[in-house]
Design an enzyme around this catalytic site. Sequence first.
Site, short mmCIF file in Angstrom:
data_model
loop_
_atom_site.label_atom_id
_atom_site.label_comp_id
_atom_site.label_asym_id
_atom_site.label_seq_id
_atom_site.Cartn_x
_atom_site.Cartn_y
_atom_site.Cartn_z
N LEU A 124 3.22 5.35 0.44
CA LEU A 124 2.11 6.13 1.01
C LEU A 124 2.44 6.76 2.35
O LEU A 124 1.97 7.85 2.66
CB LEU A 124 0.87 5.24 1.15
CG LEU A 124 0.28 4.69 -0.15
CD1 LEU A 124 -1.03 3.96 0.14
CD2 LEU A 124 0.07 5.77 -1.19
N HIS B 104 3.81 12.04 5.14
CA HIS B 104 4.80 12.94 5.73
C HIS B 104 4.98 14.19 4.87
O HIS B 104 5.01 15.33 5.38
CB HIS B 104 6.13 12.20 5.89
CG HIS B 104 7.22 13.03 6.48
ND1 HIS B 104 8.46 13.15 5.89
CD2 HIS B 104 7.25 13.80 7.60
CE1 HIS B 104 9.21 13.95 6.62
NE2 HIS B 104 8.51 14.36 7.65
N ARG C 15 4.30 19.97 3.73
CA ARG C 15 4.27 20.88 2.58
C ARG C 15 2.93 21.56 2.34
O ARG C 15 2.83 22.44 1.48
CB ARG C 15 4.73 20.14 1.32
CG ARG C 15 6.09 19.49 1.46
CD ARG C 15 7.16 20.46 1.94
NE ARG C 15 8.46 19.82 2.12
CZ ARG C 15 9.55 20.41 2.55
NH1 ARG C 15 9.51 21.71 2.86
NH2 ARG C 15 10.68 19.75 2.71
#
Length: 207
Positions: free
Chosen positions: A164, A169, A174
Amino acid sequence: MRIIEPSFEILDEIKGDEILRKIEIIGRVCYKSEDRITEDSSKKFISSILKNGHESVIEHEKISVRIICDRGVTHEIVRHRIASYSQESTRYCNYSNEKFGKELTLIKPIFWDENSEQYKLWLESMDQIEKAYNKMIEMGVTPQEARSILPNSLKTEIVVTMNLREWRHFFKLRTSTKAHPQMREVACKMLDKFKGIIPIIFDDINY
């Protein structure tokens, strides 16, 4: 030639509240505060440790996701080091076989309208690549050799497993407006889904 939209599938049965309870039990070992666990204490506890940057605790839980996207996007996904990957291989997959409908499957570019000149040129290019690929296979070229002409737009499937903390991250990078548009396209949808099934963990990440 077939053109599809990117998609994803979470491969685990996610029970968000149970995940939070497990993380709380693990996290409270650090503070020896197990006596403060109650029926509804996990959300407050996990929210607090995330605000304090104590994210190592959430590494104890992982999620696996099958992502269908273009190969260009997977080049960005696999740059995340703390993860496990299993990807459709162009070395072994022969797209001229019946199994693949004797055609290439491509991911539709998000940045061009179907009526635009850019999209039409892309479509023409993909058609030429498909014909050349099939011709090479007919000539006895192996799939691992013929793949040298396959485009970034080629559809691929990749199973990604991250804990997780690494998913946090991943989503921070993204779903950013600085991310590649097609990477962001699938990542934003995934983040929305993750937020819906696991409370607290991803609530502070916005796009």
